[in-house]
Design an enzyme around this catalytic site. Sequence first.
Site, PDB file in Angstrom:
ATOM      1  N   ASP A 135       0.751  -1.108  -0.105  1.00  0.00           N
ATOM      2  CA  ASP A 135       0.021   0.076   0.045  1.00  0.00           C
ATOM      3  C   ASP A 135       0.936   1.095  -0.107  1.00  0.00           C
ATOM      4  O   ASP A 135       2.045   1.152   0.445  1.00  0.00           O
ATOM      5  CB  ASP A 135      -0.872  -0.061   1.053  1.00  0.00           C
ATOM      6  CG  ASP A 135      -2.177  -0.983   1.377  1.00  0.00           C
ATOM      7  OD1 ASP A 135      -2.744  -0.944   0.139  1.00  0.00           O
ATOM      8  OD2 ASP A 135      -2.676  -1.304   1.887  1.00  0.00           O
ATOM      9  N   ARG A 185      -1.482  -0.806  -8.763  1.00  0.00           N
ATOM     10  CA  ARG A 185      -2.983  -0.538  -8.246  1.00  0.00           C
ATOM     11  C   ARG A 185      -2.680   1.065  -8.305  1.00  0.00           C
ATOM     12  O   ARG A 185      -2.007   1.620  -7.762  1.00  0.00           O
ATOM     13  CB  ARG A 185      -3.093  -0.839  -6.705  1.00  0.00           C
ATOM     14  CG  ARG A 185      -4.611  -0.360  -6.354  1.00  0.00           C
ATOM     15  CD  ARG A 185      -4.684  -0.783  -4.820  1.00  0.00           C
ATOM     16  NE  ARG A 185      -4.777  -2.084  -4.483  1.00  0.00           N
ATOM     17  CZ  ARG A 185      -4.172  -2.315  -3.253  1.00  0.00           C
ATOM     18  NH1 ARG A 185      -3.762  -1.619  -2.364  1.00  0.00           N
ATOM     19  NH2 ARG A 185      -4.128  -3.836  -3.031  1.00  0.00           N
TER      20      ARG A 185
END
Length: 308
Positions: A135, A185
């Site tokens: 992340d 992502r």
Amino acid sequence: MFSQPLLIASRSARMRRAVTGTPALRRLADRFVAGETLDQAVASTTGLVDRGLHVTIDHLGEDTLDAADAAATRDAYLALLGQLTDLGLSGQVEVSVKLSALGQKLATDAEQVTLANAVAICEAARVAGTTVTVDMEDHTTVDATLGTVRDLRGEYPWVGAVLQSCLRRTEADCADLSTAGSRVRLVKGAYAEPASVAHPAKRDVDLAYVRCMRTLMASKAYPMIATHDLRMVEIAESLGTELGREPGSYEFQMLYGIRAAEQRDLAARDHLVRVYLPYGEDWYGYFMRRLAERPANLAFFARSLFSR
């Protein structure tokens, strides 16, 4: 109007105590967080997989300042990956990891501790037959996070990176990461960022998102289009058609508890759809960022907080 104060509050210890001590807000958090325990997370994950969806699981936690806490987070991921293997879910489920939970902000040996903990998780994922996505957090961590991703990809080339279109630097980072097999992502971003490093206007964030989408979709990377903006979903589908993308050569990602009907609809149209499923006791920061994204929840939030 209210998003910026909520994003600032997501880092406030005083607000954390007020929110986590309010039962009504804990119930509201259940909309976005799949429980506090591993068993609860696995139960929710199994239900999603049974409905034809894929999942990425985030064990909540961030800004860890103690090496023992970082090790506990690592061990939680190892237990999670073992459970996914035992239940035969690792083909449909991966994990997402915040490096600040693994030691990125420790006062000493931060880089070494973080990398060692991340390597342990990646090795467990390799054994399980699944993947890890790292992340992205606020702009101060971008260089360190991308550096760790590069280090991990030397041994685990399938490690995913996350880019935030709100940051001015992201289009250049996107071009750098648009290489064969690179899992990326793409998100808009959910942190309070200064105008010196981020686009202040939503329109500019959206335009940057589209430009990054095109870069990824036109490359040999594996784009993970993470958005609840249905305009962006339509543009991604159009780009996929225009650029000859085969089904399964990119995926859509949406958060647990948001646009569930659209998730099922995309999956029914043969898209790979992955649900970002968070769990754990340290849910406050994640919850506040979700509130900042969904103004409809703010009235309930205010009533619950101030009528204790």
